[in-house]
Enzyme design. Structure first.
Site, PDB file in Angstrom:
ATOM      1  CE  LYS A 151      -2.400  -0.765   3.781  1.00 28.95           C
ATOM      2  NZ  LYS A 151      -1.806  -1.994   4.290  1.00 28.95           N
ATOM      3  NE  ARG A 226      -4.664  -1.662   9.198  1.00 34.85           N
ATOM      4  CZ  ARG A 226      -3.493  -1.092   8.923  1.00 34.85           C
ATOM      5  NH1 ARG A 226      -3.386   0.210   8.871  1.00 34.85           N
ATOM      6  NH2 ARG A 226      -2.437  -1.821   8.703  1.00 34.85           N
ATOM      7  NE  ARG A 265       7.308  -2.984   6.240  1.00 30.39           N
ATOM      8  CZ  ARG A 265       6.017  -2.704   6.323  1.00 30.39           C
ATOM      9  NH1 ARG A 265       5.374  -2.291   5.256  1.00 30.39           N
ATOM     10  NH2 ARG A 265       5.373  -2.874   7.456  1.00 30.39           N
ATOM     11  NE  ARG A 298       5.939  -0.797  10.457  1.00 32.63           N
ATOM     12  CZ  ARG A 298       4.773  -0.755   9.829  1.00 32.63           C
ATOM     13  NH1 ARG A 298       4.679  -0.092   8.687  1.00 32.63           N
ATOM     14  NH2 ARG A 298       3.714  -1.361  10.308  1.00 32.63           N
ATOM     15  NE  ARG A 309       1.603  -5.274  11.094  1.00 32.54           N
ATOM     16  CZ  ARG A 309       2.700  -4.987  10.383  1.00 32.54           C
ATOM     17  NH1 ARG A 309       3.848  -5.573  10.645  1.00 32.54           N
ATOM     18  NH2 ARG A 309       2.632  -4.133   9.408  1.00 32.54           N
TER      19      ARG A 309
HETATM   20  P1  AMP Z   1       0.593   0.126   9.106  1.00 32.13           P
HETATM   21  O1  AMP Z   1       1.790   0.996   9.081  1.00 32.13           O
HETATM   22  O2  AMP Z   1      -0.500   0.623   8.191  1.00 32.13           O
HETATM   23  O3  AMP Z   1       0.895  -1.339   8.911  1.00 32.13           O
HETATM   24  O4  AMP Z   1      -0.029   0.254  10.609  1.00 32.13           O
HETATM   25  C1  AMP Z   1       0.721  -0.115  11.747  1.00 32.13           C
HETATM   26  C2  AMP Z   1      -0.200  -0.283  12.934  1.00 32.13           C
HETATM   27  O5  AMP Z   1      -0.866   0.955  13.210  1.00 32.13           O
HETATM   28  C3  AMP Z   1      -1.327  -1.288  12.749  1.00 32.13           C
HETATM   29  O6  AMP Z   1      -0.912  -2.630  12.987  1.00 32.13           O
HETATM   30  C4  AMP Z   1      -2.321  -0.805  13.800  1.00 32.13           C
HETATM   31  O7  AMP Z   1      -1.924  -1.172  15.107  1.00 32.13           O
HETATM   32  C5  AMP Z   1      -2.186   0.713  13.685  1.00 32.13           C
HETATM   33  N1  AMP Z   1      -3.148   1.227  12.670  1.00 32.13           N
HETATM   34  C6  AMP Z   1      -2.855   1.757  11.451  1.00 32.13           C
HETATM   35  N2  AMP Z   1      -3.973   2.104  10.801  1.00 32.13           N
HETATM   36  C7  AMP Z   1      -5.009   1.781  11.611  1.00 32.13           C
HETATM   37  C8  AMP Z   1      -6.423   1.846  11.501  1.00 32.13           C
HETATM   38  N3  AMP Z   1      -7.028   2.325  10.387  1.00 32.13           N
HETATM   39  N4  AMP Z   1      -7.161   1.411  12.544  1.00 32.13           N
HETATM   40  C9  AMP Z   1      -6.589   0.940  13.658  1.00 32.13           C
HETATM   41  N5  AMP Z   1      -5.272   0.811  13.824  1.00 32.13           N
HETATM   42  C10 AMP Z   1      -4.469   1.222  12.820  1.00 32.13           C
END
Ligand code: AMP
Length: 358
Positions: A151, A226, A265, A298, A309
């Site tokens: 993404k 999400r 990553r 990360r 996840r």
């Molecule tokens: P990402 O960088 O998009 O993989 O997001 C990392 C983490 O941030 C996720 O595993 C969630 O814990 C939190 N997070 C990101 N976007 C959302 C969302 N729309 N709703 C809830 N938690 C989120």
């Protein structure tokens, strides 16, 4: 119980709650006899973790958004009593008692439905920014996909080609974490477990961010929504800003491929550009090609959190695919090929949508 936001802040920031019987106290208005100890049961008092100024703003926004239809519902069914909750507790209690007594008297007299005690004053939340005619061609997109589906990479390509604001909720949380804000600390506990941050917190953060983006610019939301409630909230937020969603791009990638991708990553600490130990190596080990920032892994890119996840994605996020399919805005893209091929497919879809907006 109606009260201005500023008054709430003053009240809640100094609120203490008993850890055992949950009796509320206040450092100024209702201090316990012995500092930090409950008058009733003698147990310690604590501050609720979400009673902090940053979270309060978020909670107020979420409240304002959801409360309007609730108030309308009770007003229409003529069962709404609005009590001015500003002032000392005794005054507010007296007003509640008077309102209920007057209701009971009316019922006794006529057994008829009651008029509202007073018309409610609804705090309107964020004012929608003035809409510019140019805004019609601005594209509003969301990217849906499992963590590691690409993404972020696709969002960057779309951002650069179509001059869209790139809003990534994961980045917003990480930025808060880096700045050690209360929101960041709260989010970290969920992120570390591979769970989603609670909907109301996330929705309010996105609403706040969208309110700051110029009304005539397009955006690409990466990682939001999400969950189904978040998808519903987004529809509501966008209608508040007199915008609507043009497309939801679903980047589909099998779990096994995702696990491989995420464990290798690396991300730039400064500009967030993603790299991969095998598939997208930087020119110099551990250093970002674009800004010279340090590359890091990360915390949530470890095998256990990756699995959790993915589980969260299948359980909570896949329902929104049907939501956008039913709305007729879903476009599925095969995210397995090399990055350039996936990017070509994404750009082609968005180009078609943009052309149709002109
Ligand atoms: P990402 O960088 O998009 O993989 O997001 C990392 C983490 O941030 C996720 O595993 C969630 O814990 C939190 N997070 C990101 N976007 C959302 C969302 N729309 N709703 C809830 N938690 C989120």
């Amino acid at each position: 119980l109606e009260i201005a936001d500023e008054k709430i802040i003053e009240r809640v920031l100094n609120r203490l709650i008993c850890t055992h019987c949950h009796a509320p106290y206040h450092l100024t208005f209702k201090a316990p006899r012995k500092a930090g100890i409950c008058d009733i049961c003698g147990n310690p008092l604590h501050k609720r973790p979400d009673d902090i100024s940053e979270m309060l703003r978020v909670r107020q926004r979420a409240f304002q958004r959801v409360i309007k239809p609730v108030l309308e519902y009770y007003q229409q069914s003529r069962r709404l009593l609005v009590i001015n909750a500003d002032g000392p507790m005794e005054k507010v209690s007296a007003e509640i008692v008077a309102a209920v007594q007057s209701l009971q008297n009316q019922e006794r007299r006529a057994d008829a439905p009651t008029e509202p005690h007073r018309a409610p004053v609804i705090v309107s939340g964020i004012q929608p920014p003035a809409r510019n005619k140019e805004a019609k061609t601005a594209c509003h997109l969301i990217l849906v996909g499992a963590p590691g589906s690409g993404k972020g990479t696709q969002a960057e390509a779309l951002r650069d080609t179509f001059q869209l604001a790139h809003i990534a909720t994961g980045d917003l949380f990480r930025e808060n974490l880096k700045n050690q804000t209360d929101l960041g600390k709260l989010a970290k506990s969920y992120m570390d477990r591979g769970e989603l941050v609670p909907d109301d917190v996330t929705e309010a953060m996105v609403e706040d961010r969208l309110a700051k983006s110029p009304p005539d610019s397009g955006f690409i939301l990466d990682g939001f929504p999400r969950t189904l409630p978040q998808a519903n909230a987004l529809t509501e937020i966008l209608s508040h800003f007199e915008r609507h969603l043009d497309a939801a791009l679903y980047i589909k990638v099998p779990d096994a491929v995702i696990e491989n991708r995420l464990s290798g990553r690396r991300v730039c600490r400064k500009c967030q550009t993603p790299y991969h130990l095998l598939f997208k190596q930087p020119a110099q080990d551990g250093v970002c090609d674009l800004c010279g920032g340090e590359l890091y892994q990360r915390d949530d890119d470890n095998p256990r959190t990756i699995r959790s996840r993915l589980e969260t994605f299948h359980l909570q996020t896949t329902p929104i695919i049907k939501y956008y399919q039913d709305a007729g805005v879903l476009f599925e893209i095969d995210g397995q090929g090399d990055v350039a091929a996936v990017t070509r497919s994404s750009l082609a879809v968005i180009k078609t949508i943009q052309d149709s907006l002109r």
